[in-house]
Design an enzyme around this catalytic site. Structure first.
Site, PDB file in Angstrom:
ATOM      1  CE  LYS A  22      15.672 -24.109   5.470  1.00 37.65           C
ATOM      2  NZ  LYS A  22      17.037 -23.599   5.662  1.00 37.65           N
ATOM      3  CG  ASN A  23      17.269 -25.883   8.708  1.00 38.42           C
ATOM      4  OD1 ASN A  23      17.522 -25.680   7.514  1.00 38.42           O
ATOM      5  ND2 ASN A  23      17.012 -24.908   9.560  1.00 38.42           N
ATOM      6  CB  CYS A 122      24.822 -15.436   4.944  1.00 42.35           C
ATOM      7  SG  CYS A 122      24.273 -15.774   6.599  1.00 42.35           S
ATOM      8  NE  ARG A 127      24.586 -18.727   9.451  1.00 46.68           N
ATOM      9  CZ  ARG A 127      23.616 -19.285   8.739  1.00 46.68           C
ATOM     10  NH1 ARG A 127      23.066 -18.657   7.741  1.00 46.68           N
ATOM     11  NH2 ARG A 127      23.206 -20.506   9.029  1.00 46.68           N
ATOM     12  CG  ASP A 311      15.705 -20.896  12.072  1.00 46.80           C
ATOM     13  OD1 ASP A 311      16.505 -19.951  11.948  1.00 46.80           O
ATOM     14  OD2 ASP A 311      16.035 -22.082  11.859  1.00 46.80           O
ATOM     15  NE  ARG A 403      18.402 -20.547   0.178  1.00 46.97           N
ATOM     16  CZ  ARG A 403      19.613 -20.153   0.512  1.00 46.97           C
ATOM     17  NH1 ARG A 403      19.957 -18.897   0.363  1.00 46.97           N
ATOM     18  NH2 ARG A 403      20.480 -21.001   1.010  1.00 46.97           N
TER      19      ARG A 403
HETATM   20  C1  EPZ Z   1      21.412 -23.782  11.529  1.00 47.06           C
HETATM   21  O1  EPZ Z   1      22.421 -22.931  11.003  1.00 47.06           O
HETATM   22  C2  EPZ Z   1      20.203 -23.612  10.657  1.00 47.06           C
HETATM   23  N1  EPZ Z   1      20.530 -23.943   9.279  1.00 47.06           N
HETATM   24  C3  EPZ Z   1      19.692 -22.182  10.714  1.00 47.06           C
HETATM   25  O2  EPZ Z   1      18.495 -22.131   9.964  1.00 47.06           O
HETATM   26  C4  EPZ Z   1      19.375 -21.829  12.170  1.00 47.06           C
HETATM   27  O3  EPZ Z   1      19.005 -20.480  12.252  1.00 47.06           O
HETATM   28  C5  EPZ Z   1      20.607 -22.077  13.046  1.00 47.06           C
HETATM   29  O4  EPZ Z   1      21.081 -23.440  12.869  1.00 47.06           O
HETATM   30  C6  EPZ Z   1      20.363 -21.861  14.523  1.00 47.06           C
HETATM   31  O5  EPZ Z   1      19.312 -22.665  14.957  1.00 47.06           O
HETATM   32  C7  EPZ Z   1      20.545 -25.198   8.885  1.00 47.06           C
HETATM   33  O6  EPZ Z   1      20.313 -26.127   9.646  1.00 47.06           O
HETATM   34  C8  EPZ Z   1      20.832 -25.446   7.452  1.00 47.06           C
HETATM   35  P1  EPZ Z   1      24.798 -22.468  14.111  1.00 47.06           P
HETATM   36  P2  EPZ Z   1      23.932 -23.077  11.464  1.00 47.06           P
HETATM   37  O7  EPZ Z   1      26.096 -23.091  13.723  1.00 47.06           O
HETATM   38  O8  EPZ Z   1      24.212 -24.514  11.734  1.00 47.06           O
HETATM   39  C9  EPZ Z   1      27.992 -19.154  15.457  1.00 47.06           C
HETATM   40  C10 EPZ Z   1      16.887 -21.066   8.545  1.00 47.06           C
HETATM   41  O9  EPZ Z   1      16.262 -19.988   8.439  1.00 47.06           O
HETATM   42  N2  EPZ Z   1      29.029 -20.079  14.984  1.00 47.06           N
HETATM   43  O10 EPZ Z   1      23.992 -23.123  15.178  1.00 47.06           O
HETATM   44  O11 EPZ Z   1      24.776 -22.375  10.488  1.00 47.06           O
HETATM   45  C11 EPZ Z   1      27.144 -18.621  14.319  1.00 47.06           C
HETATM   46  O12 EPZ Z   1      27.762 -17.531  13.672  1.00 47.06           O
HETATM   47  C12 EPZ Z   1      18.258 -21.069   9.083  1.00 47.06           C
HETATM   48  O13 EPZ Z   1      16.414 -22.166   8.210  1.00 47.06           O
HETATM   49  C13 EPZ Z   1      30.373 -19.777  15.214  1.00 47.06           C
HETATM   50  O14 EPZ Z   1      30.708 -18.756  15.792  1.00 47.06           O
HETATM   51  O15 EPZ Z   1      23.892 -22.266  12.813  1.00 47.06           O
HETATM   52  C14 EPZ Z   1      25.878 -18.244  15.042  1.00 47.06           C
HETATM   53  O16 EPZ Z   1      26.022 -17.003  15.647  1.00 47.06           O
HETATM   54  C15 EPZ Z   1      19.134 -19.939   8.817  1.00 47.06           C
HETATM   55  N3  EPZ Z   1      31.323 -20.645  14.765  1.00 47.06           N
HETATM   56  C16 EPZ Z   1      25.769 -19.323  16.135  1.00 47.06           C
HETATM   57  O17 EPZ Z   1      27.087 -19.863  16.274  1.00 47.06           O
HETATM   58  C17 EPZ Z   1      30.998 -21.809  14.119  1.00 47.06           C
HETATM   59  O18 EPZ Z   1      31.914 -22.554  13.733  1.00 47.06           O
HETATM   60  C18 EPZ Z   1      24.816 -20.470  15.839  1.00 47.06           C
HETATM   61  O19 EPZ Z   1      25.055 -20.965  14.517  1.00 47.06           O
HETATM   62  C19 EPZ Z   1      29.648 -22.116  13.913  1.00 47.06           C
HETATM   63  C20 EPZ Z   1      28.677 -21.243  14.359  1.00 47.06           C
END
Ligand code: EPZ
Length: 423
Positions: A22-23, A122, A127, A311, A403
């Site tokens: 998915k991701n 969320c 996030r 995840d 989803r």
């Molecule tokens: C991706 O989310 C995945 N989603 C998530 O999958 C997964 O849990 C996550 O990466 C971590 O591996 C998709 O790929 C669609 P991040 P993403 O940016 O990209 C902080 C699932 O169950 N952050 O790596 O949104 C953020 O708040 C899911 O399939 C900032 O502070 O995750 C978090 O604490 C849900 N500022 C951390 O970084 C930013 O601008 C990592 O988030 C961006 C992120």
């Protein structure tokens, strides 16, 4: 709203075909915005999130056809973004799926203008998208925050830049990577996320004509090109789906072969399964998880790839709830990703949360209950708990599962699970 009814206690035995990730699929679909030529994607899973991304892209003017879908081969999507009619990703769609924010980089780099609704918080945390915006402004974008939208402008196009992320973000790395493909000059992305889905996206971009070095490492070097062209790409197998069904074998004392499962993407997860007493073997078609039902308590810390993935945290918690001894899970990626704890507790799990850590004291058994799903991985942890619990569990709000898990009931049902969807 649909519910799942599961009668637990059956050791699951059989084989499951792993779907496309998915991701990876969501970002690969968005990559179609980078070219006026056709991008063909194979092995796209049939999921609510994929449909949502397709809807968003259609709203931008992308012509999409999805071909026949077959179990194990997913669906074929052809996407053509020759006639983009809107550079705005509206609130109604972005608020339903945070991953929508990845259209920002591609639209901005190709058209010099993109407006995307701020996704908001969320269930699993606040996030923010500050790192996405930092990367795009380092490449020359002017960023305005207007009425709940991010409006990014680069009338003369983006330019190369040295980007230094202060933490690891999957989404920010992907947005920066896609934006850099068409920027003028070289972009270096330091402290890039290394999740296999990013490698998959990078390989697809290279087939579209992008010049990327360092794929799979935390330093991506992208030499911008004038245009990208069409390509064909197959979505890699879903490592989190694979890990989830490994946990299903483990928690039920079963034996499941995961066809298409890729050991190399799951090293940290396999290490933890083995430590907990589950036998994992490589097979010609994927991998196999076997358990005699005797699980041991272990400690886990979630980390960016190649560390243990956030995840898989909820699924391990369900499994460790019936392990012998105590376990400690520390969640380092998201600040609020223990929403499954109170629901697992309703099924008899003994879990205490202190800040970012959860202490699990293994119980002899779990018992069936009526529970409610809160996010994708939390939902599937309840499915796992229900598969092991005595009696009949009803899981409400299962749209979260749709989803991210393709044909969940069919796949588990084929291994002997007593699981049914109630409409
Ligand atoms: C991706 O989310 C995945 N989603 C998530 O999958 C997964 O849990 C996550 O990466 C971590 O591996 C998709 O790929 C669609 P991040 P993403 O940016 O990209 C902080 C699932 O169950 N952050 O790596 O949104 C953020 O708040 C899911 O399939 C900032 O502070 O995750 C978090 O604490 C849900 N500022 C951390 O970084 C930013 O601008 C990592 O988030 C961006 C992120």
């Amino acid at each position: 709203m649909d519910k799942l009814r599961i009668t637990g206690g059956v050791p699951l035995k059989g084989e499951i075909i792993i779907s496309g990730a998915k991701n990876a699929a969501l970002k690969l679909l968005a990559a179609s915005l980078l070219t006026e030529e056709t991008l063909t994607l194979y092995n796209v899973p049939q999921l609510a999130d994929v449909n949502m991304m397709a809807k968003l892209l259609e709203q931008h003017g992308v012509a999409i056809e999805s071909g026949p879908c077959k179990v194990g081969q997913g669906c074929t999507y052809t996407l053509n973004a020759a006639n983009i009619t809107s550079l705005v990703a509206p609130y109604e769609l972005v608020s339903k799926m945070r991953a929508s924010v990845v259209v920002l980089g591609p639209l901005l780099t190709r058209f010099g203008d993109a407006k995307v609704s701020l996704p908001g918080g969320c269930a699993i945390g606040t996030r923010p998208i500050d790192m996405h915006l930092y990367a795009l402004s380092a490449m020359g974008a002017e960023i305005r925050l207007e009425e709940g939208y991010v409006h990014a402008l680069a009338p003369n196009g983006l330019h190369g830049a040295e980007i230094q992320f202060d933490k690891v973000s999957v989404g920010a790395t992907e947005n920066a990577l896609m934006a850099a493909t068409l920027a003028k000059g070289t972009t270096i992305i330091n402290n890039a996320a290394r999740e296999p889905e990013i490698g998959d996206l990078a390989h697809c971009l290279v087939s579209m004509g992008a010049k990327i070095e360092g794929i799979g490492t935390d330093r991506l070097v992208v030499k911008g090109v004038d245009r990208l062209h069409g390509a064909e790409h197959r979505v890699l197998p879903d490592r989190i789906e694979t890990g989830t069904y490994m946990a299903a074998a483990a928690i039920t004392g079963g034996d499941i072969e995961l066809i298409g499962g890729d050991v190399s993407q799951l090293e940290a997860v396999i290490e933890k399964f083995e430590e907990a007493g589950v036998t994992i073997t490589s097979t010609a078609r994927g991998l196999r998880a076997t358990s005699n039902g005797k699980l041991k308590g272990i400690d886990i810390q979630t980390q960016p790839h190649p560390g243990f993935p956030t995840d898989m945290q909820a699924q391990f918690m369900a499994m460790l709830a019936v392990a012998d001894g105590s376990s400690l899970i520390t969640e380092n990626i998201f600040e609020n990703r223990f929403m499954h704890v109170p629901e697992l507790a309703r099924m008899g799990a003994k879990v205490v949360v202190h800040g970012h850590s959860a202490m699990i004291r293994g119980a002899e058994k779990l018992t069936a209950a009526e529970v409610m799903a809160t996010d994708l991985r939390a939902s599937v942890s309840l499915v796992l708990a229900a598969l092991a619990a005595k009696g009949e569990t009803t899981i409400n709000r299962i749209y979260h599962l749709d989803r991210g898990y393709e044909m969940l009931e069919e796949k588990l049902g084929a291994c002997g699970a007593r699981i049914e969807r109630i409409h």
